[in-house]
Design a protein around this motif. Structure first.
Motif, PDB file in Angstrom:
ATOM      1  N   ARG A   1      54.307 -18.394 -18.129  1.00  0.00           N
ATOM      2  CA  ARG A   1      53.301 -18.883 -17.902  1.00  0.00           C
ATOM      3  C   ARG A   1      52.996 -19.564 -18.874  1.00  0.00           C
ATOM      4  O   ARG A   1      53.301 -18.717 -20.890  1.00  0.00           O
ATOM      5  CB  ARG A   1      52.278 -17.677 -17.728  1.00  0.00           C
ATOM      6  N   ASP A   2      51.606 -20.450 -19.202  1.00  0.00           N
ATOM      7  CA  ASP A   2      51.219 -20.346 -20.852  1.00  0.00           C
ATOM      8  C   ASP A   2      50.149 -19.859 -20.674  1.00  0.00           C
ATOM      9  O   ASP A   2      49.960 -19.797 -22.609  1.00  0.00           O
ATOM     10  CB  ASP A   2      50.907 -22.478 -20.178  1.00  0.00           C
ATOM     11  N   PHE A   3      49.118 -18.823 -19.703  1.00  0.00           N
ATOM     12  CA  PHE A   3      48.354 -18.666 -20.558  1.00  0.00           C
ATOM     13  C   PHE A   3      48.583 -17.455 -19.479  1.00  0.00           C
ATOM     14  O   PHE A   3      48.869 -17.429 -18.170  1.00  0.00           O
ATOM     15  CB  PHE A   3      47.317 -19.223 -20.061  1.00  0.00           C
ATOM     16  N   GLY A   4      47.683 -16.651 -19.275  1.00  0.00           N
ATOM     17  CA  GLY A   4      47.356 -15.518 -18.739  1.00  0.00           C
ATOM     18  C   GLY A   4      45.974 -15.501 -18.186  1.00  0.00           C
ATOM     19  O   GLY A   4      44.801 -16.622 -18.783  1.00  0.00           O
ATOM     20  N   ILE A   5      45.305 -14.398 -17.963  1.00  0.00           N
ATOM     21  CA  ILE A   5      43.192 -14.639 -17.630  1.00  0.00           C
ATOM     22  C   ILE A   5      42.989 -14.685 -19.078  1.00  0.00           C
ATOM     23  O   ILE A   5      43.181 -14.063 -19.383  1.00  0.00           O
ATOM     24  CB  ILE A   5      43.279 -13.729 -16.737  1.00  0.00           C
ATOM     25  N   SER A   6      41.571 -15.417 -18.127  1.00  0.00           N
ATOM     26  CA  SER A   6      40.499 -15.310 -19.522  1.00  0.00           C
ATOM     27  C   SER A   6      39.922 -14.103 -20.333  1.00  0.00           C
ATOM     28  O   SER A   6      40.197 -13.325 -19.246  1.00  0.00           O
ATOM     29  CB  SER A   6      39.423 -16.777 -19.165  1.00  0.00           C
ATOM     30  N   TRP A   7      40.974 -14.397 -21.144  1.00  0.00           N
ATOM     31  CA  TRP A   7      39.388 -12.561 -21.826  1.00  0.00           C
ATOM     32  C   TRP A   7      38.425 -12.592 -21.235  1.00  0.00           C
ATOM     33  O   TRP A   7      37.843 -11.844 -21.642  1.00  0.00           O
ATOM     34  CB  TRP A   7      40.349 -12.898 -23.137  1.00  0.00           C
ATOM     35  N   ASP A   8      37.280 -13.867 -21.787  1.00  0.00           N
ATOM     36  CA  ASP A   8      36.248 -13.435 -21.153  1.00  0.00           C
ATOM     37  C   ASP A   8      35.814 -12.916 -19.676  1.00  0.00           C
ATOM     38  O   ASP A   8      34.977 -12.715 -19.141  1.00  0.00           O
ATOM     39  CB  ASP A   8      35.559 -14.771 -20.907  1.00  0.00           C
ATOM     40  N   ASP A   9      37.352 -13.036 -18.780  1.00  0.00           N
ATOM     41  CA  ASP A   9      37.226 -12.587 -17.114  1.00  0.00           C
ATOM     42  C   ASP A   9      37.242 -10.568 -17.302  1.00  0.00           C
ATOM     43  O   ASP A   9      38.831 -11.013 -18.126  1.00  0.00           O
ATOM     44  CB  ASP A   9      38.069 -13.168 -16.782  1.00  0.00           C
ATOM     45  N   PRO A  10      36.567  -9.939 -16.789  1.00  0.00           N
ATOM     46  CA  PRO A  10      37.272  -8.674 -16.957  1.00  0.00           C
ATOM     47  C   PRO A  10      38.533  -7.987 -16.475  1.00  0.00           C
ATOM     48  O   PRO A  10      39.261  -7.801 -16.846  1.00  0.00           O
ATOM     49  CB  PRO A  10      35.766  -7.333 -16.057  1.00  0.00           C
ATOM     50  N   ARG A  11      39.129  -9.117 -15.609  1.00  0.00           N
ATOM     51  CA  ARG A  11      39.672  -8.538 -14.502  1.00  0.00           C
ATOM     52  C   ARG A  11      41.059  -9.239 -15.660  1.00  0.00           C
ATOM     53  O   ARG A  11      42.376  -8.293 -14.823  1.00  0.00           O
ATOM     54  CB  ARG A  11      40.166 -10.214 -13.295  1.00  0.00           C
ATOM     55  N   SER A  12      41.104  -8.985 -16.805  1.00  0.00           N
ATOM     56  CA  SER A  12      42.271  -9.527 -18.148  1.00  0.00           C
ATOM     57  C   SER A  12      42.425  -8.485 -18.398  1.00  0.00           C
ATOM     58  O   SER A  12      43.717  -8.000 -18.525  1.00  0.00           O
ATOM     59  CB  SER A  12      41.300 -10.276 -19.574  1.00  0.00           C
ATOM     60  N   LEU A  13      42.127  -7.395 -18.021  1.00  0.00           N
ATOM     61  CA  LEU A  13      42.028  -5.968 -18.556  1.00  0.00           C
ATOM     62  C   LEU A  13      42.811  -5.205 -17.759  1.00  0.00           C
ATOM     63  O   LEU A  13      44.052  -4.373 -17.984  1.00  0.00           O
ATOM     64  CB  LEU A  13      40.726  -5.123 -18.723  1.00  0.00           C
TER      65      LEU A  13
END
Length: 356
Positions: free
Chosen positions: A163-175
């Motif tokens: 993958r190129d990116f994960g979930i945006s760090w601005d999104d709480p779901r990234s945790l």
């Protein structure tokens, strides 16, 4: 290469470029939990780890980490875009008294090259905020990072998904939510790889290398790079093929490509997080970058082995590769091999060995 770590060692966690932990502290804390839980290491932070310091202040923290005899490794939290301004404030002679592994990539190519210039090997990859945070780190990355920290052997083979990116760090779901990988059936491209080749590595992020070559303060004459294996990767800014061609031309005209024994190029990021052109366009971008790299090598160093598409640099999962240490290209295995001396954390590496 510097001595490896042992479980229980104290390791420095620094932000030589951008202090990501200041902006995303929850992700930073997750990463620190992994350093303790997965590796048994005690992390030590500095004033600029979570605060944007001046170049002088960041250099001060780096020097504190590199010259503290109780610190046995130095890990970057992330990259950035101005680390080159930190280098003039570092003291090479003091760092050389007690060499220890430095782990980072992207803008940390500046420090990797500076250490190489000083005669100290390091590790390309492994920024804590990027690959140790989130719901669960990739097992491939953990195994590769464990080799860098504790020694041992990693067999690097093509991965079935990336993958190129994960979930945006601005999104709480990234945790808490894992990012989605895409299949990578194309694998790697091997060109002129007919026998086993081994050498000490140099290179890094291609954009940062242009700055280093432009300043010229920590670049040797081309003959010094003879026999090296050149590592190349591009950033999440995904430079177009025409720009990559120009950057490769700089390496060629400086006489550097003609000296290396082989080139290993990474699987590049092919889109922006908020602007995905689709599977076909991403594949075309990667093919275009591959083609200009191969064309430059054919022009300036015809016949040397080239492997393109390796999962290091800005892709995930991410292999951690030696920088100034030995890397082996083995076309018989279809793999790269990293040997980092005897393992000091028995039983951990074999469990998560990333063999295909």
């Amino acid at each position: 290469m510097p001595p490896v770590c042992r479980p229980g060692d104290r390791v420095a966690v620094v932000s030589p470029s951008w202090p990501a932990p200041a902006h995303y502290p929850a992700l930073h804390e997750q990463a620190m939990d992994r350093l303790r839980g997965e590796f048994g290491l005690v992390h030590v932070e500095y004033p600029t780890t979570r605060c944007q310091g001046t170049p002088q202040e960041r250099a001060r923290d780096l020097m504190a980490a590199f010259t503290d005899s109780e610190i046995r490794a130095v890990l970057a939290t992330i990259g950035g875009d101005d680390q080159i301004t930190v280098l003039p404030h570092l003291d090479a002679s003091a760092v050389a008294v007690d060499p220890k592994p430095f782990i980072g990539y992207s803008d940390n190519t500046n420090l990797l090259n500076w250490l190489w210039h000083t005669g100290i090997g390091a590790w390309h990859g492994g920024s804590t905020q990027v690959h140790l945070s989130g719901p669960a780190p990739d097992p491939v990355h953990l195994a590769s990072l464990r080799t860098a920290l504790f020694g041992g052997r990693t067999l690097i083979t093509p991965l079935p998904a990336s993958r190129d990116f994960g979930i945006s760090w601005d999104d709480p779901r990234s945790l808490t939510e894992p990012a989605v990988d895409e299949p990578t059936p194309e694998g790697w491209t091997w060109v002129d790889c007919h026998e086993v080749v081994a050498g000490l590595t140099w290179g890094g992020n291609l954009e940062v290398l242009q700055w280093i070559l432009g300043v010229g303060a920590h670049v040797r004459e081309p003959a010094v790079y003879e026999g090296c294996i050149l590592l190349l990767e591009t950033s999440e800014e995904h430079p177009p093929a025409a720009e990559v061609r120009r950057m490769m031309t700089v390496l060629g005209e400086r006489g550097l490509l003609a000296q290396v024994a082989a080139v290993v190029a990474a699987r590049p990021v092919a889109h922006e997080r908020a602007d995905d052109p689709g599977v076909t366009a991403r594949r075309a971008y990667r093919e275009d970058q591959r083609d200009v790299i191969l064309a430059a090598v054919a022009r300036y160093a015809p016949g040397i082995p080239v492997v393109v598409g390796v999962e290091f640099g800005h892709t995930s999962p991410q292999y951690v590769l030696p920088y100034g240490g030995q890397l082996t290209l083995d076309p018989r295995l279809g793999a790269l091999v990293v040997d980092n001396g005897p393992e000091t954390a028995p039983g951990r590496l074999q469990e998560s060995m990333p063999c295909a």
